[in-house]
Design a protein around this motif. Structure first.
Motif, PDB file in Angstrom:
ATOM      1  N   GLN A   1      20.075  52.042  18.819  1.00 27.14           N
ATOM      2  CA  GLN A   1      20.838  52.791  17.826  1.00 27.14           C
ATOM      3  C   GLN A   1      21.420  54.069  18.422  1.00 27.14           C
ATOM      4  N   GLN A   2      20.711  54.674  19.349  1.00 25.11           N
ATOM      5  CA  GLN A   2      21.227  55.872  20.020  1.00 25.11           C
ATOM      6  C   GLN A   2      22.484  55.535  20.821  1.00 25.11           C
TER       7      GLN A   2
ATOM      8  N   CYS B   1      24.389  52.903  20.435  1.00 24.04           N
ATOM      9  CA  CYS B   1      25.395  52.428  19.490  1.00 24.04           C
ATOM     10  C   CYS B   1      26.189  53.593  18.909  1.00 24.04           C
ATOM     11  N   GLN B   2      25.495  54.607  18.433  1.00 23.86           N
ATOM     12  CA  GLN B   2      26.159  55.763  17.834  1.00 23.86           C
ATOM     13  C   GLN B   2      26.992  56.527  18.860  1.00 23.86           C
TER      14      GLN B   2
ATOM     15  N   TYR C   1      27.808  46.348  15.835  1.00 26.08           N
ATOM     16  CA  TYR C   1      28.331  47.712  15.709  1.00 26.08           C
ATOM     17  C   TYR C   1      28.972  48.000  14.349  1.00 26.08           C
TER      18      TYR C   1
ATOM     19  N   PHE D   1      27.051  49.952  11.926  1.00 28.29           N
ATOM     20  CA  PHE D   1      26.799  51.359  12.235  1.00 28.29           C
ATOM     21  C   PHE D   1      28.080  52.202  12.249  1.00 28.29           C
TER      22      PHE D   1
END
Length: 759
Positions: A573-574, A576-577, A606, A609
């Motif tokens: 998630q890190q 991805c963001q 993706y 997010f």
């Protein structure tokens, strides 16, 4: 008086059986309720796509027809039982009314349909028994349980025929072409008097009813529970892309743990999978881990979790899973590990050869030690060993997971469900880390089971809660976190691959802010020496075609696929963001990549997010379009016999099978040949699920097995559309010491466009 007694007995027996059936189903519903709730979108469930998929799988038996022989057998039994339900009601009416029947139009044709259906089912059951005990297919379980079902179904069919035959003698009916089977049997039994025929009619009538009711009660307590749960499971299947994993809310302050560390951490839909499993073994039969002697068997993953849920549910709800419970007082589901057997069975995984016994087994070990004499003897004793073999895995699973006697629960080694750990006692870490996440198991499953998400949830708990991960995997994740790539090479070297393009310049997003396509190179294409050739070939082709593209250069980060599949949701998630923020900064609208893993992650994961209005395509799709539009001219012949290997994340995850093949067909000089396992059923190369960065322990190497499958069709070149696959296949060819080249689709197109590859 007799008729009244008959009615009373019928109502009591039938009512009791229905009550037992209800209790068995309801108790399992209570077990499912222990799982985490899951939300379903009603609109997506009612869409035409969902309806058509549901109908094709449930009533069209589409998944079962992947094996057309067993598929036809199952279709006969499936529709045969539907037809025979009307016949069962009619037969019950005959027994309760002393010869009456349902007031159906064309009753003689109805009777003919019943007898023909009974014959077809008997033939199908005979073939089922032959496949299990004649062909002895390894994926099919043997023993009293499978035999019991075959016996019950055969008995139901035979009691139908005997009841109808005795009815003809009882009422002195003439032989009829509308009742060919019962007429023949009645002729053989014509010596019976009408009164004796009536007695025997009711004997078989009651036998038929009791077997039907036994089967009814048995269904929810066996794998045949899928008759009820499978249609529900298929209806509730994921409607989002198969390549999208369920995300974790890492900011949930009320969450006590992440991933699945206990059976109740699974969702109710995941638990429904457990009870939908039909134990057909199709998943295990195609699993690359099972095929090469690793501990993981997707079928046993589901059945072990089902057994464990049943025991945990029994303890937590106080409701017995078995009905009638007094008849199963000594039964206990195997929710514990037999450590001694497991340790000895693990030794079987240390060799790529399947376990054997006696003289043959001893010779196998001599063969593995290099004994030429043993090789010659073994060639006489048995045929050559197959490329893949699931028997070692099945034997290991049988050794570590069996049914125990509850009366012996005080013996050493046995434990209650509450004392067992989901990870360690039920699922070993070796099994969990054997999965390549290829989804071949899910593609084959006829009841819609989803195996990969359960493996990932188990990994998430291991990584996020226990910090437990194989050392090589931990090193790769740390390197990704620190330097943005699994090797730990400096971030500042990510753009170095472009320096090898003599006379050509690859623009960065800063150099060309008006770019149309962002070429996401990926860690393999940026750092791996072999994969860098793919990046150079593709860039050279885009420049030749006049494509307005740019790369991120040293600003590019890892896509996050590897951390997510290895269970590190936090790192994914890190990344991805951070990547989404970078894409938004440079106003990215189209992404093209040669990495199917990055392609799947960007395209399917993706958007959840925040990545919106971005088209993601694979480089084979773009190359196919450029060739069709005439922007790339294939002038030069490539005289090669090529077999193409389907990447799991390009094929089964995203349905891209034709684009690379269409390219190869257009290249002059190429002879395209297919492996036995290709397209939807292609075997994984062994690199998925983070296994690219971990050492294989035990059994045969997956990439070697896949290479041998490719070599079966005698290619001069093996083609691929994935840098991971290409590396694994190239290593496999080197292990075989053969003069067979491996090329990416972009490299093959480059040969045809320019006449030679860029050195």
């Amino acid at each position: 008086m007799w008729q009244m007694l008959q009615w009373i007995m019928f109502l009591l027996v039938t009512g009791y059986a229905i009550y037992l059936f209800y209790k068995a189903v309801y108790h399992r519903y209570l077990y499912l309720s222990l799982g985490r709730p899951v939300e379903f979108r009603a609109r997506s469930r009612l869409s035409w796509n969902n309806w058509s998929e549901f109908l094709s799988q449930v009533f069209g038996q589409r998944k079962l027809l992947k094996d057309w022989r067993s598929g036809i057998m199952h279709i006969v039994i499936f529709y045969g039982f539907i037809i025979l339900q009307f016949g069962a009601i009619d037969l019950i009416v005959k027994g309760l009314t002393r010869g009456g029947h349902l007031p159906l139009p064309g009753y003689q044709l109805f009777g003919l349909s019943q007898e023909v259906t009974v014959l077809l089912i008997l033939i199908a059951i005979g073939y089922a028994a032959y496949r299990r005990y004649g062909e002895r297919l390894p994926r099919l379980k043997k023993g009293w349980k499978p035999s019991l079902v075959l016996i019950l179904i055969s008995s139901i069919m035979l009691t139908v025929l005997l009841s109808l035959s005795l009815e003809r003698i009882w009422f002195q009916l003439d032989p009829s072409l509308y009742a060919p089977v019962s007429s023949l049997i009645s002729l053989a039994l014509q010596s019976l008097s009408t009164s004796a025929a009536e007695v025997f009619f009711y004997l078989f009538w009651w036998l038929h009813l009791l077997i039907l009711l036994i089967f009814l009660v048995y269904i929810p307590q066996s794998k045949h529970f899928h008759l009820i749960t499978a249609p529900i499971n298929i209806w509730l299947r994921r409607t989002e892309p198969p390549g999208r994993l369920t995300s974790i809310d890492l900011e949930d302050e009320e969450a006590e743990s992440f991933g699945a560390g206990a059976i109740t951490d699974f969702t109710r839909k995941q638990m429904l999978d457990f009870y939908a499993c039909v134990e057909c073994g199709r998943c295990t039969n195609v699993c690359p881990a099972s095929n090469t002697g690793k501990p993981l068997s997707p079928m046993h993953l589901i059945t072990k979790l089902r057994d464990y849920l049943t025991d945990v549910g029994t303890e937590q709800t106080g409701k017995s899973p078995w009905q009638p419970s007094y008849a199963f007082a000594s039964s206990r589901t195997a929710t514990h590990q037999l450590s001694e057997l497991k340790n000895s069975a693990v030794a079987w995984m240390d060799s790529s050869l399947p376990p054997e016994s006696g003289e043959s087994g001893a010779m196998l070990h001599e063969v593995s030690a290099g004994s030429e004499e043993a090789v010659n003897k073994l060639a006489v004793l048995q045929p050559p060993l197959p490329i893949t073999d699931i028997r070692p895995t099945l034997d290991w699973q049988s050794a570590v997971w069996g049914v125990q006697d509850r009366s012996d629960s005080g013996a050493a080694g046995l434990a209650s469900a509450a004392e067992l750990e989901l990870i360690g006692d039920v699922m070993t870490e070796e099994e969990i880390w054997s999965c390549t996440t290829c989804r071949n198991c899910e593609d084959q499953c006829p009841v819609g089971n989803e195996h990969v998400d359960k493996i990932i949830d188990l990994r998430r708990h291991l990584v996020l809660m226990q910090g437990s991960i194989p050392q090589e995997g931990q090193r790769a994740l740390q390197n990704i976190e620190r330097q943005g790539n699994p090797w730990g090479i400096s971030r500042n070297e990510r753009f170095n691959w472009t320096f090898e393009l003599e006379g050509l310049s690859v623009p960065t997003v800063r150099d060309n802010p008006q770019f149309e396509y962002l070429f996401f190179v990926g860690s393999m294409g940026s750092y791996d020496l072999r994969s860098r050739k793919i990046s150079r070939s593709f860039a050279r082709l885009m420049l030749e075609a006049g494509i307005n593209f740019a790369v991120l250069g040293n600003e590019e980060k890892n896509s996050g696929d590897t951390p997510r599949r290895m269970g590190n949701e936090f790192l994914f998630q890190q990344l991805c963001q951070e990547n989404i923020a970078l894409f938004q900064q440079y106003r990215v609208r189209k992404i093209v990549t040669a990495d199917p893993h990055a392609f799947n992650t960007f395209k399917n994961e993706y958007p959840e997010f925040g990545l919106e209005d971005v088209e993601v395509i694979h480089h084979t799709q773009l190359l196919e379009r450029l060739i069709k539009e005439g922007k790339l001219s294939l002038h030069h012949e490539v005289r090669e016999r090529i077999t193409y290997h389907d990447s799991c994340y390009l094929g089964r995850y995203n349905g891209i099978y034709d684009a690379p093949r269409e390219i190869l067909r257009r290249v002059p000089g190429i002879e395209l040949t297919e492996m036995k396992r290709s397209r939807e059923n292609a075997m994984c190369c062994g690199a998925g699920g983070g296994l690219m960065w971990m050492e294989e322990t035990g059994g045969k190497q997956i990439n070697l097995a896949r290479t041998e499958q490719a070599l079966e069709v005698s290619p001069t070149m093996i083609g691929s559309g994935c840098p991971y696959c290409l590396t694994m296949l190239e290593d496999g060819v080197k292990m075989k010491e053969l003069d067979v080249r491996t090329k990416d689709i972009a490299e093959i197109v480059e040969l045809s466009v320019f006449g030679e590859a860029l050195a």
